[in-house]
Scaffold this active site. Structure first.
Site: not given
Ligand code: NI
Length: 136
Positions: A15, A34, A40, A42, A80-81, A125
């Site tokens: 995100h 961020c 990036h 998580h 996911d992914h 997160e």
């Molecule tokens: Ni983040």
């Protein structure tokens, strides 16, 4: 006599935190790393909890197999992914913060789970940062 039953799940997603109405500078100052333009990732850990009365016949509050399949189909397969900003229409107009992801997960699951039970979602997160939403 209420009891809580929880199921853990996991998904990886990318995100970028960004508010379109703010300048580049404001976004950078507020969101820091961020806000990196190239996204990036998580490793999100999710705990879904249902709260309610035990069925006197079956002894169940909820069938955890059914719950795990629901979370897989509705949340893991969806996020996911994925790049939450780009791949997921849920975040087209919504900043994909942990807060907003948890609220969206709760809303997706709420309509699929019996109204007889309360629903709570906890989303990690990072190992140390997590948010909780129960619909209030
Ligand atoms: Ni983040």
């Amino acid at each position: 006599m209420e009891i809580a039953v929880s199921r853990k799940a996991h998904f990886n997603a990318a995100h970028r935190l960004h508010v379109a109405a703010w300048s580049e500078e404001e976004n950078k100052r507020f969101f820091g790393q961020c806000n990196n333009p190239n996204f990036h990732g998580h490793n999100y850990n999710l705990i879904v909890t249902v709260i309610g009365e035990v069925d006197p016949v079956s002894g169940y509050l909820i069938d955890t197999k059914w719950l795990s399949q629901l979370i897989k189909a509705e949340i893991e397969d969806r996020f996911d992914h994925k790049n939450l900003n780009i791949d997921c229409p849920e975040f087209a107009q919504t900043n994909p913060t942990a807060e907003n992801i948890a609220i969206i997960i709760w809303k997706i699951l709420r309509v699929k789970i019996s109204e007889k039970v309360k629903l709570k979602v906890v989303l990690y997160e990072t190992e140390r940062n997590f948010v909780e939403y129960n619909g209030n």
